[in-house]
Design a protein around this motif. Structure first.
Motif, PDB file in Angstrom:
ATOM      1  N   CYS A  96       0.813  -1.216   0.000  1.00  0.00           N
ATOM      2  CA  CYS A  96       0.000   0.000   0.000  1.00  0.00           C
ATOM      3  C   CYS A  96       0.849   1.269   0.000  1.00  0.00           C
ATOM      4  O   CYS A  96       0.318   2.374  -0.076  1.00  0.00           O
ATOM      5  N   ASN A  97       2.166   1.089   0.096  1.00  0.00           N
ATOM      6  CA  ASN A  97       3.081   2.229  -0.004  1.00  0.00           C
ATOM      7  C   ASN A  97       3.016   3.190   1.185  1.00  0.00           C
ATOM      8  O   ASN A  97       3.540   4.286   1.121  1.00  0.00           O
ATOM      9  N   GLU A  98       2.339   2.788   2.241  1.00  0.00           N
ATOM     10  CA  GLU A  98       2.256   3.659   3.409  1.00  0.00           C
ATOM     11  C   GLU A  98       3.489   3.500   4.284  1.00  0.00           C
ATOM     12  O   GLU A  98       4.055   2.412   4.393  1.00  0.00           O
ATOM     13  N   ILE A  99       3.868   4.610   4.895  1.00  0.00           N
ATOM     14  CA  ILE A  99       4.982   4.558   5.832  1.00  0.00           C
ATOM     15  C   ILE A  99       4.427   4.776   7.226  1.00  0.00           C
ATOM     16  O   ILE A  99       3.685   5.722   7.464  1.00  0.00           O
ATOM     17  N   THR A 100       4.763   3.881   8.137  1.00  0.00           N
ATOM     18  CA  THR A 100       4.340   4.071   9.525  1.00  0.00           C
ATOM     19  C   THR A 100       5.554   4.176  10.424  1.00  0.00           C
ATOM     20  O   THR A 100       6.613   3.622  10.134  1.00  0.00           O
ATOM     21  N   ASP A 101       5.373   4.918  11.501  1.00  0.00           N
ATOM     22  CA  ASP A 101       6.451   5.070  12.469  1.00  0.00           C
ATOM     23  C   ASP A 101       6.438   3.924  13.452  1.00  0.00           C
ATOM     24  O   ASP A 101       5.393   3.346  13.723  1.00  0.00           O
ATOM     25  N   PHE A 102       7.580   3.605  13.983  1.00  0.00           N
ATOM     26  CA  PHE A 102       7.597   2.732  15.150  1.00  0.00           C
ATOM     27  C   PHE A 102       8.688   3.195  16.091  1.00  0.00           C
ATOM     28  O   PHE A 102       9.612   3.902  15.692  1.00  0.00           O
ATOM     29  N   ASP A 103       8.534   2.806  17.342  1.00  0.00           N
ATOM     30  CA  ASP A 103       9.467   3.275  18.356  1.00  0.00           C
ATOM     31  C   ASP A 103      10.832   2.653  18.218  1.00  0.00           C
ATOM     32  O   ASP A 103      10.969   1.485  17.877  1.00  0.00           O
ATOM     33  N   ILE A 104      11.824   3.453  18.493  1.00  0.00           N
ATOM     34  CA  ILE A 104      13.167   2.924  18.626  1.00  0.00           C
ATOM     35  C   ILE A 104      13.913   3.978  19.416  1.00  0.00           C
ATOM     36  O   ILE A 104      13.911   5.152  19.064  1.00  0.00           O
ATOM     37  N   THR A 105      14.455   3.554  20.498  1.00  0.00           N
ATOM     38  CA  THR A 105      15.046   4.546  21.388  1.00  0.00           C
ATOM     39  C   THR A 105      16.395   5.002  20.871  1.00  0.00           C
ATOM     40  O   THR A 105      17.080   4.287  20.134  1.00  0.00           O
ATOM     41  N   ARG A 106      16.749   6.197  21.252  1.00  0.00           N
ATOM     42  CA  ARG A 106      18.060   6.730  20.897  1.00  0.00           C
ATOM     43  C   ARG A 106      19.144   5.809  21.454  1.00  0.00           C
ATOM     44  O   ARG A 106      20.172   5.592  20.830  1.00  0.00           O
ATOM     45  N   GLY A 107      18.879   5.265  22.635  1.00  0.00           N
ATOM     46  CA  GLY A 107      19.835   4.348  23.258  1.00  0.00           C
ATOM     47  C   GLY A 107      20.178   3.187  22.342  1.00  0.00           C
ATOM     48  O   GLY A 107      21.348   2.866  22.144  1.00  0.00           O
ATOM     49  N   VAL A 108      19.165   2.585  21.770  1.00  0.00           N
ATOM     50  CA  VAL A 108      19.400   1.451  20.881  1.00  0.00           C
ATOM     51  C   VAL A 108      20.215   1.893  19.673  1.00  0.00           C
ATOM     52  O   VAL A 108      21.174   1.241  19.267  1.00  0.00           O
ATOM     53  N   LEU A 109      19.844   3.050  19.117  1.00  0.00           N
ATOM     54  CA  LEU A 109      20.572   3.548  17.950  1.00  0.00           C
ATOM     55  C   LEU A 109      22.051   3.753  18.254  1.00  0.00           C
ATOM     56  O   LEU A 109      22.910   3.481  17.420  1.00  0.00           O
TER      57      LEU A 109
ATOM     58  N   ILE B 110      15.146  -8.084  13.712  1.00  0.00           N
ATOM     59  CA  ILE B 110      13.822  -8.660  13.957  1.00  0.00           C
ATOM     60  C   ILE B 110      13.218  -8.076  15.226  1.00  0.00           C
ATOM     61  O   ILE B 110      12.028  -7.776  15.285  1.00  0.00           O
ATOM     62  N   THR B 111      14.059  -7.864  16.211  1.00  0.00           N
ATOM     63  CA  THR B 111      13.576  -7.258  17.454  1.00  0.00           C
ATOM     64  C   THR B 111      13.004  -5.873  17.190  1.00  0.00           C
ATOM     65  O   THR B 111      12.025  -5.458  17.806  1.00  0.00           O
ATOM     66  N   LEU B 112      13.649  -5.141  16.272  1.00  0.00           N
ATOM     67  CA  LEU B 112      13.227  -3.775  16.014  1.00  0.00           C
ATOM     68  C   LEU B 112      11.879  -3.706  15.294  1.00  0.00           C
ATOM     69  O   LEU B 112      11.107  -2.782  15.494  1.00  0.00           O
ATOM     70  N   CYS B 113      11.613  -4.696  14.464  1.00  0.00           N
ATOM     71  CA  CYS B 113      10.387  -4.672  13.662  1.00  0.00           C
ATOM     72  C   CYS B 113       9.154  -4.781  14.546  1.00  0.00           C
ATOM     73  O   CYS B 113       9.069  -5.649  15.406  1.00  0.00           O
ATOM     74  N   PRO B 114       8.181  -3.880  14.345  1.00  0.00           N
ATOM     75  CA  PRO B 114       7.003  -3.899  15.204  1.00  0.00           C
ATOM     76  C   PRO B 114       6.136  -5.136  14.973  1.00  0.00           C
ATOM     77  O   PRO B 114       6.143  -5.717  13.890  1.00  0.00           O
ATOM     78  N   GLN B 115       5.411  -5.494  15.984  1.00  0.00           N
ATOM     79  CA  GLN B 115       4.490  -6.641  15.971  1.00  0.00           C
ATOM     80  C   GLN B 115       3.476  -6.548  14.837  1.00  0.00           C
ATOM     81  O   GLN B 115       2.910  -5.483  14.587  1.00  0.00           O
ATOM     82  N   GLU B 118       5.346  -7.653   8.574  1.00  0.00           N
ATOM     83  CA  GLU B 118       6.212  -8.693   8.018  1.00  0.00           C
ATOM     84  C   GLU B 118       7.466  -8.062   7.419  1.00  0.00           C
ATOM     85  O   GLU B 118       7.407  -7.375   6.413  1.00  0.00           O
ATOM     86  N   ASN B 119       8.563  -8.338   8.064  1.00  0.00           N
ATOM     87  CA  ASN B 119       9.845  -7.766   7.687  1.00  0.00           C
ATOM     88  C   ASN B 119      10.442  -8.501   6.491  1.00  0.00           C
ATOM     89  O   ASN B 119      10.812  -9.664   6.585  1.00  0.00           O
ATOM     90  N   ILE B 120      10.542  -7.805   5.349  1.00  0.00           N
ATOM     91  CA  ILE B 120      11.164  -8.398   4.173  1.00  0.00           C
ATOM     92  C   ILE B 120      12.631  -7.980   4.113  1.00  0.00           C
ATOM     93  O   ILE B 120      13.507  -8.737   3.757  1.00  0.00           O
ATOM     94  N   ARG B 121      12.838  -6.746   4.475  1.00  0.00           N
ATOM     95  CA  ARG B 121      14.174  -6.196   4.383  1.00  0.00           C
ATOM     96  C   ARG B 121      14.331  -5.102   5.407  1.00  0.00           C
ATOM     97  O   ARG B 121      13.399  -4.329   5.639  1.00  0.00           O
ATOM     98  N   GLY B 122      15.500  -5.056   6.026  1.00  0.00           N
ATOM     99  CA  GLY B 122      15.737  -4.022   7.026  1.00  0.00           C
ATOM    100  C   GLY B 122      17.020  -3.280   6.716  1.00  0.00           C
ATOM    101  O   GLY B 122      17.981  -3.871   6.247  1.00  0.00           O
ATOM    102  N   ASP B 123      17.016  -1.986   6.943  1.00  0.00           N
ATOM    103  CA  ASP B 123      18.219  -1.190   6.747  1.00  0.00           C
ATOM    104  C   ASP B 123      18.449  -0.309   7.945  1.00  0.00           C
ATOM    105  O   ASP B 123      17.510   0.307   8.458  1.00  0.00           O
TER     106      ASP B 123
END
Lengths: 137, 137
Positions: A96-109, B110-115, B118-123
DNA sequence: ATATTTGCAAATAATTTGCAGTCGA
DNA sequence: TCGACTGCAAATTATTTGCAAATAT
């Protein structure tokens, strides 16, 4: 956010708050789907008959430089824009080409960044199927 | 890798191994700095006078489709290409413009990908200063 | 033999630039 | 007023496409 607040947000970031800039920023805030420059252009040119692409690009560049928006290069063929400037991840659905946000902490980065490198900005892009499209297949 | 091996790697991935394709793939393998299509074009057109950009793009697309290379959209203005196709991170130095790889396990991605997605590719893209350029400042 | 690939030139598409006129502080 | 902003048109840049000739199996 009221027009007035937008006005002062822009001012306080050193951006002269013109009508065009206010409406671009307002559009981004009220459409948190990471629109492209062209999407913004098409939407706003309906509302305001005279609104050039140049202005959209100028505005987006100023907003990005000031830290109010962030550009997302998850696809090579067009930039997308986001008003969430704290670190977070992006998921692009190839259906569907939509982009959604998800959490990721600065710490992890910071953990991910290799030793000796100075991390200015980090992006985590995941591409695949969103829950809706995954179900439909 | 010898010419012969490249030949069979391409064949076994369903890519007809022409001279052009072999040299593009060989160039990528021997220059692990994530060159752009244009960099490859300029390098190879010195060696082989006739080598069109079209062929570079065609080849890179075939190689990507077959899984032999991966394209990197860390910058919006051009794609970069990588022969490391397993998941890993990329660091772009805004001073010298070099892209370096760093480790990142599939597990972490995989941990980063939200519940539910379906993760096909991650960067993971990190932008900043590399150790060399950091020191110079 | 024949299906695929190549390479030229032309087409697209996103973004940038030059510049004259306009607008906001 | 005066420097910054806008918008048009034209330029630039990366990538794609159409098609005839060349090539690999």
């Amino acid at each position: 956010m009221a027009e007035n607040d937008l006005y002062s947000v822009l001012s306080s970031h050193g951006i002269r708050p013109t009508q065009q800039r206010i409406s671009v920023y307002k559009y981004l805030l009220s459409h948190p789907v990471h629109p492209s420059a062209d999407t913004i252009y098409r939407a706003l040119s309906q509302e305001f008959p005279v609104f050039s692409r140049t202005t959209i690009y100028n505005t987006l560049n100023s907003l990005e430089k000031s830290g109010l928006v962030r550009s997302i290069n998850i696809q090579h063929d067009e930039q997308r824009f986001d008003t969430t400037t704290e670190d977070h991840g992006h998921f692009l659905c190839i259906e569907c080409n939509e982009i959604t946000d998800f959490d990721i902490t600065r710490g992890v980065l910071i953990t991910l960044c290799p030793q000796g490198y100075e991390n200015i900005r980090g992006d985590v892009f995941i591409t695949g199927f969103c829950p809706k499209c995954k179900e439909k297949r």
